[in-house]
Design an enzyme around this catalytic site. Structure first.
Site, PDB file in Angstrom:
ATOM      1  N   GLU A 136       2.923   0.350   6.826  1.00 53.69           N
ATOM      2  CA  GLU A 136       2.636  -0.231   5.986  1.00 53.69           C
ATOM      3  C   GLU A 136       2.248   0.141   4.742  1.00 53.69           C
ATOM      4  O   GLU A 136       3.174  -0.956   3.895  1.00 53.69           O
ATOM      5  CB  GLU A 136       0.353  -0.810   5.556  1.00 53.69           C
ATOM      6  CG  GLU A 136      -0.514  -1.773   5.378  1.00 53.69           C
ATOM      7  CD  GLU A 136      -0.687  -1.448   3.772  1.00 53.69           C
ATOM      8  OE1 GLU A 136      -0.665  -2.949   3.111  1.00 53.69           O
ATOM      9  OE2 GLU A 136      -0.638  -0.090   3.706  1.00 53.69           O
ATOM     10  N   ASP A 168      -0.998   4.840   8.398  1.00 52.24           N
ATOM     11  CA  ASP A 168      -0.568   5.403   7.104  1.00 52.24           C
ATOM     12  C   ASP A 168      -1.043   5.645   6.414  1.00 52.24           C
ATOM     13  O   ASP A 168      -1.537   4.862   5.391  1.00 52.24           O
ATOM     14  CB  ASP A 168       0.982   5.524   6.944  1.00 52.24           C
ATOM     15  CG  ASP A 168       1.112   3.996   6.927  1.00 52.24           C
ATOM     16  OD1 ASP A 168       0.584   2.981   7.198  1.00 52.24           O
ATOM     17  OD2 ASP A 168       1.883   3.541   6.094  1.00 52.24           O
TER      18      ASP A 168
HETATM   19 ZN    ZN Z   1      -3.575   0.241   2.439  1.00 49.86          ZN
END
Ligand code: ZN
Ligand code: NAG
Ligand code: NAG
Length: 519
Positions: A206, A142
């Site tokens: 994340e 992401d």
């Molecule tokens: Zn990162």
């Protein structure tokens, strides 16, 4: 007369004593300076060419292919806005994309691929020698949002310009994700069979905390009883010209990570009409508290955490007297930290930083505000605990009307080892020296937060490093505008992982220069 002579004698003796103390002191400094020079310059002999079966040389068509694959990854808008707001179709598209560009990885009978928490990926690569503890490489797919109108090129176009590939995710973290899988793809194509098993974990959230992706990948591995030899994540890079006095690039392997504490400050007072105001309003009280926090930074802790190792390891590369200063931080850290706190970029490794991020108060122009609230984000120095921090906040504000409450807290991550017997550290360091022979390598501190924290139960040896070369002006491109990676550097990143997988096949350090199974 006699008396004067006596005094001269005493003065001379004192002078001599002082001089010898000074000389002893100076030699101690110099000895420490030059023993570091000898130790810090260790070569990568464990990892010389002889044992890597496959040299990190790619053909022209492979060079083009690896770049096209990265472009493909950058064009998929895997944006995380917050923990519940992400683009499901982009995450699915990414899942379909991976097998297309890494057909050998997905068809190899050495590799098992699993989807975790719907959009994250776990690869298990079986080595030939089960008695070796596996290691793990992690990355995330992401990215943070991009303000299209501020960019020179559209952020999801993967446009190539002046030797750079532009795109959201080109630095954070798709070049690492794609580099790892590309390195494995090329190795498997050449017939590589690893000795040591390893895992590749790719999280999908994340940027918003990793509570679905990384957390569940780690859970699955824990449920299988996996213990890792070491883990390598993003979070540190190769610095070009950022460290003053160093004429080389510095590859910083982060062995620890700063902690995080978000704190609310609340003030409640009796409300009333603004025509008969109290002497102090909730707004005034809170504003004074916030101002005190900004004027009184948290104490300097430079030299007590992993940053000490950083400068001691780099000291042999510096000129006199900078090398003596850095090799003797036990003495010079107060001076060095006073120098470093002047710049934002270096202040952050000296102490716990204070950032007032929100201020809310007031309901109407003619009503005394019944309450006021501010939010302050602290990034904790690795040796600073939450309890100490809260006491210091209370002490600085010294006003009981200001209520302090912790909204969110992650302790800093414990320091992983970086000595000569530390397998993971030495494998990473040796691989850096294989691919970038001119670069100085040192342990350091990750000032941001990564998915690494979710894997703490699997190993104590957690490292953060991507061989991405960053100049000072590039730092703001991460999560900022015009994020980019040079075409040349991306190829080096693939080479790094290609080599790292092979270097990890050693059974132990340092005596063993032999692979742990027949190649
Ligand atoms: Zn990162
Ligand atoms: C502080 O304010 C927030 C938001 O108004 C509220 O949720 C919280 O309970 C308050 N805390 C205290 C200790 O007053
Ligand atoms: C596997 O690794 C162990 C530990 O290094 C070693 O003793 C053993 O000989 C290796 N086995 C094979 C089949 O190479």
């Amino acid at each position: 007369m006699k008396n004067t002579r006596g005094r001269v004698k005493v003065a001379l003796i004192i002078l001599l004593v002082l001089l010898s103390v000074f000389l002893i002191f100076l030699s101690a400094l110099l000895i420490r300076t030059y023993t570091f020079s000898a130790a810090g310059n260790q070569d990568s002999s464990y990892f010389d060419r002889s044992h890597a079966a496959f040299a990190a040389n790619f053909s022209e068509s492979e060079g083009k292919l690896l770049l096209d694959n990265l472009k493909g990854a950058l064009r998929i808008r895997t944006v995380s806005r917050n923990a519940t707001d992400f683009d499901i179709s982009a995450l699915e598209e990414f899942g379909d994309f991976l097998p297309k560009v890494f057909p050998t990885v997905f068809s190899s009978n050495l590799v098992q691929h699993e989807i975790i928490a719907k959009y994250s990926h776990l690869f298990t690569v079986r080595g030939s020698n089960d008695s070796l503890q596996p290691f793990m490489l992690i990355a995330h797919l992401d990215v943070v949002p991009a303000l299209e109108e501020e960019w020179d090129v559209p952020p999801f176009s993967a446009e190539e310009k002046d030797g750079y590939l532009y795109g959201r995710g080109s630095m954070d973290d798709k070049s690492s994700l794609m580099g790892i899988l590309q390195g494995l793809e090329f190795l498997l194509k050449r017939g590589y069979i690893p000795c040591r098993s390893f895992y590749i974990g790719i999280g999908h959230d994340e940027e918003v905390g990793g509570n679905n992706g990384a957390k569940n990948i780690a859970k699955v591995l824990q449920s299988r009883g996996v213990k890792l030899s070491f883990l390598l994540d993003e979070g540190s890079v190769i610095l070009d010209g950022v460290i003053p006095g160093l004429n080389k690039h510095a590859a910083i392997i982060a062995t620890s990570e700063k902690g995080f504490a978000t704190v609310n400050l609340n003030v409640s007072v009796d409300t009333g009409h603004s025509s008969m105001p109290p002497k102090e309003t909730s707004i005034g009280i809170l504003a004074a508290a916030v101002s005190k926090l900004e004027k009184n930074p948290m104490p300097r802790m430079f030299g007590q955490g992993p940053e000490r190792g950083l400068f001691e390891h780099l000291s042999p590369q510096l000129h006199f007297p900078l090398n003596m200063v850095m090799a003797n931080l036990w003495l010079f850290s107060p001076i060095v930290s006073r120098m470093m706190e002047k710049k934002q970029s270096t202040n952050t490794i000296v102490r716990t930083t204070t950032a007032v991020t929100e201020f809310h108060a007031g309901i109407k122009a003619n009503v005394i505000a019944p309450f006021a609230r501010a939010t302050v984000n602290f990034r904790l120095h690795p040796v600073h605990t939450l309890d100490q921090l809260l006491q210091q906040i209370q002490h600085i504000i010294s006003d009981e009307r200001v209520k302090i409450e912790v909204l969110q807290h992650y302790p800093s991550l414990p320091m992983s080892s970086y000595d000569d017997t530390s397998f993971g550290y030495q494998v990473i360091k040796g691989t850096i020296q294989n691919i970038f022979p001119e670069v100085a390598v040192a342990p350091g501190l990750c000032i941001a937060n990564t998915d690494t924290r979710h894997y703490q139960k699997l190993t104590k040896e957690l490292y953060r490093f991507i061989p991405m070369i960053l100049k000072q002006e590039d730092v703001t491109r991460v999560h900022g505008v015009n994020e980019r990676i040079s075409v040349k550097n991306y190829e080096e990143i693939v080479k790094f992982y290609f080599r790292l997988l092979q270097n990890s096949d050693l059974s132990s350090l340092p005596s063993s220069r032999i692979p742990s199974c027949d190649l």
